[in-house]
Design an enzyme around this catalytic site. Structure first.
Site, PDB file in Angstrom:
ATOM      1  CD  GLU A 118     -55.996  28.303  37.787  1.00  0.00           C
ATOM      2  OE1 GLU A 118     -55.734  28.724  39.147  1.00  0.00           O
ATOM      3  OE2 GLU A 118     -55.147  26.928  38.056  1.00  0.00           O
TER       4      GLU A 118
ATOM      5  CD  GLU B  18     -51.422  26.674  35.664  1.00  0.00           C
ATOM      6  OE1 GLU B  18     -51.140  26.788  36.413  1.00  0.00           O
ATOM      7  OE2 GLU B  18     -52.134  27.432  34.954  1.00  0.00           O
TER       8      GLU B  18
HETATM    9  C1  BGP Z   1     -51.935  28.597  39.471  1.00  0.00           C
HETATM   10  C2  BGP Z   1     -52.298  29.627  38.065  1.00  0.00           C
HETATM   11  C3  BGP Z   1     -50.880  30.041  37.769  1.00  0.00           C
HETATM   12  C4  BGP Z   1     -49.669  29.816  38.925  1.00  0.00           C
HETATM   13  C5  BGP Z   1     -49.892  28.455  39.713  1.00  0.00           C
HETATM   14  C6  BGP Z   1     -49.341  28.486  41.308  1.00  0.00           C
HETATM   15  O1  BGP Z   1     -53.598  28.786  39.987  1.00  0.00           O
HETATM   16  O2  BGP Z   1     -52.421  29.693  36.562  1.00  0.00           O
HETATM   17  O3  BGP Z   1     -50.138  30.866  37.211  1.00  0.00           O
HETATM   18  O4  BGP Z   1     -49.431  30.920  39.433  1.00  0.00           O
HETATM   19  O5  BGP Z   1     -51.240  28.860  40.375  1.00  0.00           O
HETATM   20  O6  BGP Z   1     -49.254  29.171  41.635  1.00  0.00           O
HETATM   21  P1  BGP Z   1     -48.165  30.140  42.742  1.00  0.00           P
HETATM   22  O7  BGP Z   1     -47.609  31.175  41.668  1.00  0.00           O
HETATM   23  O8  BGP Z   1     -49.670  31.161  43.465  1.00  0.00           O
HETATM   24  O9  BGP Z   1     -47.616  29.364  43.817  1.00  0.00           O
END
Ligand code: BGP
Length: 465
Positions: free
Chosen positions: A161, A366
Site C-alpha cells: 500500500e 487483503e
Molecule cells: C490495510 C493494511 C493492513 C491492515 C488493514 C486493516 O490498509 O495494509 O496493514 O491494517 O488495512 O486496517 P485497520 O487495521 O486500520 O482496520
C-alpha cells in the site's frame, strides 16, 4: 454455470510482521517507524501483538488445519538488518527460515511482502524515504532475502500500500509531535519508492529465476455520484490519482500522464535524477496484487474547503481535494461500524478494471471486515457477519473469473487476529481469535472463530458455496 476457481488457486490469508509478531525488540531487532508512532494509551501497541514470533509453530498448525494453500506475511526489515543496511542479523533471518520451513512442511505457499509500513527507524533518522540512499538500502535488504530464500519462495510482494503511505500517511499512524510530511515531500518519497520497487523487481528476476514479484496497492473503484459529466471527470480524476497512477509506474515503468500533469500543476512533481526514467523501466511485475476493502463515490469539486470531509468513523483519513474531487454518499451500499463501505460487486468491477488495464494475473492480498469480536461464555466466537461479508466477496470473485479475469488467489485480512492500525484488538479481522485485551495480555490463547469453519469448508470444496 460459472467457471470453477482455477485448480491452483491460492486460497490464503494475510498478516504483516509488526501487526502479528510482537517481540518488537528481541533477538537483535531494532525499532521501526511504527514502533515509534504516537500510540493512544488505552489501545494495544505492537510490542507483543499476537505473539506470533513465539507461537508461529502453533499458528501454522492452525493455518494448515484451516486448509490454507498460501500464507501472505511480511518480513520485518529491522529483524534482518537492524541497522537498515550492513550487518545481517542471523537470528532475524533464522526466524523467517523456520517460519518458511514450517509453512512448506504443511504444503502452504509462502507469499512474502518485503515491506509493510515498517521502515527501520535508523533509516528514518537519516531522512527515511526522502533520502535517496533509502533506495539502495531497500535493494540491499531485498537482495539479502532473495539470496536467503529465493530458492524456496515463489511469490514476492514489493511494498504494501504505497498509495496509502503517500496519500493518507495518517492512516498508518501519527508520528510523535503529530507532524505529517507535506505533499511535496510525500511525492518525492513516492518517487524513491517507485525507483526502489523497479530495481527490486529486476533484482528478483536476476537472483530468483523461478520467483514472481509484484506491487501491492490498495486498489478500488470510484463511482460517480450522478450522471453529470463533471462528476464522471471527478471520479476518473480520483481513481487515477489514488490507484492507477501508482500501478501504472509499477507495470509500465513510466508515470501516468494525467497524474504527472496534476503533480506539475501543483508544484508537487518529484525531482528525477538522470537515469531514473531508465531505472523505472528496468523492473516489471509478474502479477498485480490488490488490497480491496471498499469503494468510494465521488462528485465534482466545488472548488472550496467544503470539498474536504473526514471519512465517517475514521478521523485519520480526509477525503476530497478542491478542484479534483469531493466524496459523496452511496445509498446503494452498506457500511461497517467504522464507516468502511461494504461493496462486494465493487470487487468484481475492480478486478475487471485492473485486468483490462494491465493484462497481468491478479492476487487479492487483503480483503476483510474489522469488528470487535467477543469470546462468549461457551468459548465460541460468532462472526457470522464476517462469513456473510466474505461469502459475498467470493461470489463476486467467481463472477470476475467468469468475466475472464485471471485471478490467482485470495488472501483475506487476516489469517489470525492482529493489532489494527488504530483500534488495537477492539477491531479484529482474523479467522482465529487471540485471547488478549488492549493492555491485559490474558493467555494469548488461539480460538477458532465460526468463520474458521466456514473458510475451511470453502477451501475444501474449492470455492463451492
Ligand atoms: C490495510 C493494511 C493492513 C491492515 C488493514 C486493516 O490498509 O495494509 O496493514 O491494517 O488495512 O486496517 P485497520 O487495521 O486500520 O482496520
Amino acid at each position: 454455470r460459472l467457471d470453477d476457481f482455477p485448480a491452483d488457486f491460492l486460497w490464503g490469508a494475510s498478516t504483516s510482521a509488526y501487526q502479528v509478531e510482537g517481540a518488537w525488540d528481541e533477538d537483535g531487532k531494532s525499532p521501526s517507524i511504527v514502533d515509534m508512532l504516537d500510540h493512544p494509551e488505552e489501545t494495544a501497541d505492537f510490542k507483543v501483538a499476537s505473539d506470533h514470533y513465539h507461537r508461529f509453530r502453533e499458528d501454522v498448525e492452525l493455518f494448515a488445519e484451516l486448509g490454507l494453500k498460501a500464507y501472505r506475511f511480511s518480513v520485518a526489515w529491522t529483524r534482518v538488518l537492524p541497522n537498515g543496511t550492513g550487518e545481517v542479523n542471523a537470528a532475524g533471518l533464522a526466524f523467517y527460515r523456520q517460519l518458511i520451513d514450517e509453512l512448506q512442511r504443511h504444503g502452504i505457499e509462502p507469499v512474502v511482502t518485503l515491506y509493510h509500513f515498517d521502515l527501520p527507524y535508523v533509516l528514518e533518522q537519516q531522512g527515511g524515504w526522502s533520502n535517496r540512499a533509502t533506495i539502495d538500502a531497500f535493494v540491499e535488504y531485498a537482495a539479502v532475502l532473495f539470496d536467503a530464500f529465493g530458492d524456496r519462495v515463489k511469490y514476492w510482494l514489493t511494498i504494501n500500500e504505497q498509495n496509502t503511505m503517500i496519500l493518507h500517511p495518517g492512516a498508518i499512524g501519527m508520528p510523535k509531535g503529530g507532524e505529517l510530511p507535506s505533499k511535496q515531500v510525500l511525492y518525492q518519497q513516492s518517487h524513491h519508492m517507485l525507483v526502489a520497487q523497479a530495481r527490486v523487481m529486476a533484482l528478483c528476476h536476476q537472483r530468483c529465476p523461478a520467483g514472481k514479484i509484484g506491487p501491492a496497492i490498495n486498489t478500488t473503484s470510484m463511482y460517480q455520484e450522478t450522471c453529470h459529466p463533471l462528476d464522471a471527470i471527478a471520479a476518473h480524476n480520483w481513481e487515477t490519482l489514488r490507484c492507477w497512477s501508482f500501478l501504472d509506474v509499477a507495470v509500465h515503468g513510466r508515470y501516468n500522464a494525467l497524474a504527472w500533469r496534476y503533480l506539475q500543476d501543483r508544484g508537487l512533481a518529484p525531482q528525477m535524477e538522470p537515469g531514473d526514467a531508465a531505472l523505472l523501466l528496468q523492473g516489471k511485475p509478474d502479477y498485480v496484487a490488490i488490497n480491496y476493502y471498499s469503494t468510494a463515490t465521488i462528485a465534482a469539486s466545488r472548488g472550496d474547503a467544503s470539498d474536504i470531509s473526514a471519512r465517517a468513523g475514521d478521523q485519520q483519513i480526509m477525503l476530497g481535494e478542491p478542484g479534483v474531487y469531493r466524496a459523496a454518499e452511496n445509498p446503494f451500499v452498506g457500511k461497517t461500524r467504522y464507516g468502511w463501505v461494504i461493496d462486494p460487486v465493487g470487487l468484481r468491477l475492480t478486478l475487471r478494471k485492473t485486468y483490462e488495464r494491465y493484462h497481468l494475473p491478479i492476487l487479492i492480498t487483503e480483503n476483510g471486515i474489522g469488528a470487535p469480536d467477543e469470546l462468549q461464555a461457551d468459548g465460541t466466537i460468532n462472526d457470522d457477519y464476517r462469513i456473510e461479508f466474505m461469502r459475498r466477496h467470493v461470489e463476486q470473485m467467481q463472477l470476475a473469473i467468469n468475466d475472464g479475469v485471471e485471478l490467482m488467489g485470495y488472501c483475506p485480512w487476516a489469517a489470525i487476529d492482529v493489532v489494527s492500525t488504530h483500534q488495537g484488538y477492539a477491531k479484529r479481522y482474523g479467522f482465529i481469535y487471540v485471547n488478549r485485551g488492549e493492555q491485559d495480555l490474558k493467555d494469548l490463547r488461539r480460538i477458532k472463530k465460526r468463520s474458521f469453519d466456514w473458510y475451511q469448508r470453502l477451501i475444501a470444496t474449492h470455492g463451492r458455496q
